[in-house]
Write an enzyme that holds these catalytic residues in place. Structure first.
Site, PDB file in Angstrom:
ATOM      1  N   ASP A 108     -72.466  15.830  -0.454  1.00  0.00           N
ATOM      2  CA  ASP A 108     -73.269  17.059  -0.464  1.00  0.00           C
ATOM      3  C   ASP A 108     -74.602  16.797   0.237  1.00  0.00           C
ATOM      4  OD1 ASP A 108     -71.280  18.193  -1.988  1.00  0.00           O
ATOM      5  OD2 ASP A 108     -72.315  17.835  -3.892  1.00  0.00           O
TER       6      ASP A 108
HETATM    7  N1  URA Z   1     -69.366  14.683  -6.015  1.00  0.00           N
HETATM    8  C1  URA Z   1     -70.317  15.619  -5.848  1.00  0.00           C
HETATM    9  O1  URA Z   1     -70.507  16.469  -6.676  1.00  0.00           O
HETATM   10  N2  URA Z   1     -71.062  15.565  -4.726  1.00  0.00           N
HETATM   11  C2  URA Z   1     -70.916  14.627  -3.772  1.00  0.00           C
HETATM   12  O2  URA Z   1     -71.637  14.636  -2.783  1.00  0.00           O
HETATM   13  C3  URA Z   1     -69.924  13.652  -3.955  1.00  0.00           C
HETATM   14  C4  URA Z   1     -69.169  13.699  -5.083  1.00  0.00           C
END
Ligand code: URA
Length: 249
Positions: A108
């Site tokens: 993310d």
């Molecule tokens: N899980 C999440 O919620 N975000 C990420 O970036 C990776 C795994």
């Protein structure tokens, strides 16, 4: 018969990042490119990419079939190749030779940590294939008390489904480092559902406030890399990550 190891000069220069296809054609026509010491004849000239010595303004353009970089992705950067608004993970790799690099997997925008940047589609596909269950370990800081009971829940799977749909996670391993108003844990998952870690804690009534990926299979984030820094994979890292993902899926 056409020799498959032969490649058009303009394509080679563009793939090695000298410029766009249009730009490199201009460079060739202006006589800025030499092949084995001779000024290149034209953009369509065929070269043997691993054998011929190609220079641009006197500097060798080295052939690189594949590139592999370990990036410590900082928050605020998107896991993409290009983006109109945001800096991408690929933008951060300044020395890249090839134009076709991409992030093998997603984090993310606000997540930090280990991201493999490569142009090796086969390896990326294998690393990300849901059927392979490559382990990924994250360091997570959450609001709220994390208990052994939650570790049990995550170990047996938790429903992260939305809109009345059930979506069970596979068994995940939670290691509690610190538990309090703000807790710190390591969480290892074997799959990669969208926003998985955040949704797992959300399903347990908690909010993730910091997330960082530490490992992906045998690949471990180099602790010397600060957010935004990167380095090529070592031979050993590449061998291990390739070997463990080789074979059928
Ligand atoms: N899980 C999440 O919620 N975000 C990420 O970036 C990776 C795994």
């Amino acid at each position: 018969m056409e020799d498959l190891r032969m490649m058009r000069l303009d394509k080679f220069l563009a793939e090695m990042g000298v410029g766009s296809r249009q730009e490199v054609k201009k460079y060739i026509r202006k006589g800025m490119v030499c092949v084995n010491g001779e000024t290149a004849a034209g953009p369509e000239q065929k070269i043997r990419e691993t054998e011929d010595l190609v220079t641009f303004q006197g500097e060798q353009v080295a052939y690189a079939a594949y590139e592999y970089y370990m990036l410590n992705k900082p928050a605020g950067v998107v896991s993409a190749t290009t983006d109109a608004r945001d800096t991408t993970a690929v933008d951060l790799i300044r020395e890249k030779k090839r134009k076709d690099l991409f992030p093998a997997g997603r984090l993310d925008k606000d997540t930090e940590g280990l991201l493999l940047i490569t142009n090796d589609g086969t390896l990326a596909h294998r690393l990300l294939s849901p059927s392979r269950h490559v382990d990924k370990t994250y360091f997570v800081r959450v609001e709220g008390l994390v208990t052994e009971e939650l570790a049990q829940t995550f170990a047996s799977g938790i429903d992260i489904g939305e809109n009345g749909q059930t979506e069970m996670t596979r068994p995940a391993k939670l290691e509690i480092q610190r538990s309090g108003e703000v807790s710190e844990v390591y969480l290892t998952i074997h799959e990669g559902k969208y926003h998985q870690i955040k949704r797992m804690f959300q399903a347990a009534g908690m909010r993730v406030i910091y997330l960082k990926r530490l490992t992906m299979g045998s690949l471990k984030l180099d602790p010397a890399l600060k957010p935004g820094e990167y380095r090529p994979l070592t031979r050993e890292e590449l061998k291990n990550v390739t070997d463990e993902n080789a074979g059928r899926h």
